[in-house]
Design a protein around this motif. Structure first.
Motif, mmCIF file in Angstrom:
data_model
loop_
_atom_site.group_PDB
_atom_site.id
_atom_site.type_symbol
_atom_site.label_atom_id
_atom_site.label_comp_id
_atom_site.label_asym_id
_atom_site.label_seq_id
_atom_site.Cartn_x
_atom_site.Cartn_y
_atom_site.Cartn_z
ATOM 1 N N GLU A 199 -14.162 -6.960 8.247
ATOM 2 C CA GLU A 199 -13.372 -6.250 7.505
ATOM 3 C C GLU A 199 -13.604 -6.243 5.923
ATOM 4 O O GLU A 199 -13.408 -5.319 5.291
ATOM 5 N N LEU A 255 -9.606 0.028 8.497
ATOM 6 C CA LEU A 255 -9.232 -1.243 9.370
ATOM 7 C C LEU A 255 -8.634 -0.866 10.656
ATOM 8 O O LEU A 255 -9.039 -1.723 11.781
ATOM 9 N N VAL A 256 -7.902 -0.079 10.785
ATOM 10 C CA VAL A 256 -7.291 0.504 11.963
ATOM 11 C C VAL A 256 -8.202 0.889 12.971
ATOM 12 O O VAL A 256 -8.222 0.501 14.220
ATOM 13 N N MET A 301 -14.251 -3.101 3.860
ATOM 14 C CA MET A 301 -13.259 -2.766 2.299
ATOM 15 C C MET A 301 -14.291 -2.829 0.883
ATOM 16 O O MET A 301 -14.125 -1.888 0.315
ATOM 17 N N PRO A 354 -6.925 1.330 4.538
ATOM 18 C CA PRO A 354 -5.854 0.811 5.747
ATOM 19 C C PRO A 354 -6.279 1.600 7.008
ATOM 20 O O PRO A 354 -6.448 1.017 8.178
ATOM 21 N N GLN A 355 -6.632 2.983 7.047
ATOM 22 C CA GLN A 355 -7.212 3.743 8.312
ATOM 23 C C GLN A 355 -8.385 2.969 8.769
ATOM 24 O O GLN A 355 -8.748 3.018 10.118
ATOM 25 N N ASN A 391 -10.328 5.320 2.247
ATOM 26 C CA ASN A 391 -9.297 5.134 2.980
ATOM 27 C C ASN A 391 -9.219 3.643 3.607
ATOM 28 O O ASN A 391 -9.608 3.485 5.059
#
Length: 623
Positions: free
Chosen positions: A340, A254-255, A344, A251-252, A249
């Motif tokens: 980041e 990185l949040v 990823m 996107p989550q 996941n």
């Protein structure tokens, strides 16, 4: 208001039994005192806050208590402490040497504790050498330092060296739990564990952190209060990040990292802690190494549960990626992007290990059954002919020994020759290719029956009927005889081929251009876009039965000539005329483009309209 005493002073050990994590050294010193086997010069070295000065004071007290029954006697007048950081000159050492000569008034020994001894100057070390080597019987020197490598070898050789180690997290946590019990503080095991980890092996630091956290949270010391006060990332954060990585996941993930940065945490601290978390998960995978995980039982159960979701391969690559990011962090210009990117990559490990393979496309055997049977029967006929074929002894004698060694090469070349399409059969190759897809469905519904016996006649495929059955002879692949034989075979094959069908239907230029565009679209679907663009660049012109094309360069002409055979076969079939021919011409003048200067452009315009020059002169314009 009562005077507050910090825990590092209040709970300083008074005996060797109270010293935490240094059992080997304390037992050695206690036995040396008991057996009267104590050296007169001792060097205590190790990290800060592990008990060097404390052990020196306990030793100084114990060596004088042997002759005094009072256990509360501390013999303070017999203990001299010197801070070498502020008294590092020759004069201070000379004063110390003068004091050493005077015997003690009470007790048997005078103990001189020199803290941070590595701060002494070179001259002070040299002045201290003789006294340290041959001190009076009543004098004992205890040197303490955190940097043993800065002490000159002549001092080290005169001392008995004791190396103090870092205090383990478990020992620190247990000692803090004991103090919390005495103070009446309800402390969670995980909270004390975080304090012990933050102290990094130094008991004095652990006690200082403990005082600070108790002042913040009061008598209830919780893990949440400790993490908020110390501004540290606890294992819950890293477990949440690991779960997001395992779920891929991004996107989550990185949040979550953005939330961590918003809370005031450093990215370098985060990525280093994440690498340590992966190491702890790897430790939990094996029962032999699980003891290396210095956490409480409840936390150890959580680590073990998450470790079962991961594999050794994932953890090894994750540790490598996180450690690489940790090393590059300080030199990176965009540190947030570096972390980041690492996250990823971590979330993509699962995809790298489980690459999806395309499902194999299985073609039914019925599509090629007829062709396979015809090829096998044809091979049998050739084998029978070769068995009956006998060469004369004279021909075999003419062959040299090395020609026999190249017999296999000759056979392979002849087979390659047979497998190639002759110019005459090229006209029908495209038609056969187009009919394969149309007939595949019918072949699947009505598969060809297998031959019942070898005697039963077998129908050969249309592509193989045109091949002549020519008797083969054994010849060398590198001899002149082989070349001659190949030419004869080619001539026989051309003679055996059926005559080409002659078609002469009329057609116009519009029909020809339409089929030309259809062939161009066919090339695009096959992926031959360069050749398709060449065909689209010029519009063909029909003159009689000749198709005329003019190209601006020789390269385009050569590319089309390679495709000319297939193109003409296509047009002959579609237009039902075998008399069509292609005429290609190169005219380089059509592709010349000139770059005119402003003056040349003006001259051209003036030739077309002379009034432009009058307009320029009237308004005094520049070119």
């Amino acid at each position: 208001m009562e005077h507050f005493v910090v825990s590092a002073r209040k709970y300083r050990p008074q005996t060797f039994k109270d010293v935490v994590g240094q059992q080997a050294i304390t037992n050695t010193l206690a036995n040396a005192i008991k057996n009267n086997h104590l050296a007169q010069a001792l060097l205590f070295t190790g990290p800060r806050g592990v008990g060097k000065t404390t052990c020196a004071r306990i030793l100084a007290k114990m060596i004088n208590q042997k002759e005094t029954p009072d256990p509360d006697e501390d013999f303070a007048f017999n203990i001299f402490e010197l801070d070498a950081a502020s008294n590092n000159g020759v004069d201070q050492i000379r004063e110390l040497i003068d004091q050493v000569r005077i015997p003690p008034q009470v007790g048997s020994y005078k103990v001189y504790i020199i803290d941070e001894v590595h701060m002494l100057s070179q001259a002070a070390f040299n002045a201290f050498l003789k006294t340290l080597e041959e001190p009076p019987k009543h004098a004992i020197f205890i040197l303490a330092t955190t940097e043993k490598h800065k002490i000159i070898p002549t001092i080290l050789s005169r001392c008995q060296i004791f190396d103090f180690k870092r205090i383990t997290v478990t020992d620190t946590r247990n000692y803090l739990a004991n103090i919390a019990q005495q103070e009446g503080v309800n402390a969670e095991d995980d909270a004390l564990h975080i304090i012990a980890q933050k102290a990094d092996g130094a008991m004095r630091d652990a006690l200082s952190i403990y005082d600070r956290v108790v002042s913040f949270s009061g008598n209830d010391l919780t893990r949440k209060a400790v993490t908020e006060n110390l501004n540290v990332l606890d294992y819950d954060t890293y477990m949440q990040v690991t779960d997001l990585i395992l779920e891929n996941n991004i996107p989550q993930l990185l949040v979550k990292f953005n939330d961590i940065l918003s809370s005031g945490f450093d990215g370098h601290h985060f990525i280093a802690g994440l690498a340590s978390h992966f190491r702890d998960l790897l430790v939990c995978k094996d029962q032999k190494t699980i003891n290396l995980l210095e956490v409480g039982e409840q936390t150890k159960a959580k680590y073990f549960e998450q470790s079962q979701k991961t594999s050794h391969r994932f953890l090894m690559e994750a540790i490598d990626l996180a450690n690489s990011c940790d090393l590059k962090y300080k030199t990176s210009h965009n540190q947030r992007l570096l972390v980041e990117l690492c996250l990823m990559q971590l979330a993509s490990i699962g995809f790298d290990f489980e690459k999806k393979k395309p499902e194999p496309k299985i073609i039914p055997a019925s599509n090629f059954e007829k062709e396979a049977v015809s090829i096998s029967s044809e091979k049998k006929e050739i084998v029978r002919e070769n068995e009956h074929d006998t060469s004369s002894p004279s021909e075999e004698a003419e062959l040299p020994e090395n020609d026999i060694a190249t017999e296999t090469c000759a056979k392979e070349e002849e087979e390659d020759y047979y497998s190639e399409e002759s110019p005459a059969t090229t006209d029908k190759s495209m038609e056969v290719e187009e009919n394969i897809e149309a007939n595949s469905e019918e072949n699947q519904r009505n598969p060809a029956p297998e031959p019942e016996s070898e005697s039963q006649p077998v129908t050969k495929s249309p592509t193989k009927q045109s091949l002549p059955e020519i008797k083969r002879e054994k010849v060398s692949g590198l001899s002149l005889k082989s070349i001659t034989k190949k030419k004869e075979l080619a001539e026989k094959q051309r003679a055996m081929m059926p005559a080409e069908e002659v078609m002469d239907e009329s057609f116009n230029e519009e029909e020809m251009v339409t089929e030309w565009k259809n062939y161009t679209e066919k090339l695009k679907k096959k992926g031959e876009k360069i050749l398709a663009s060449i065909l689209e660049s010029q519009t063909p012109v029909l003159k009689g039965k000749d198709i005329h094309l003019t190209f601006p360069n020789e390269t385009m002409k050569l590319d089309l000539e390679r495709e000319e055979n297939k193109l003409m076969n296509y047009l002959n079939k579609k237009l039902r005329n075998t008399h069509i021919s292609l005429k290609i011409k190169v005219d380089e003048a059509t592709s010349r483009k000139y770059a005119f200067t402003p003056q040349e452009k003006y001259e051209k315009l003036k030739e077309a309209n002379p009034l432009i020059d009058k307009l320029r002169a009237t308004f005094d314009l520049d070119v």
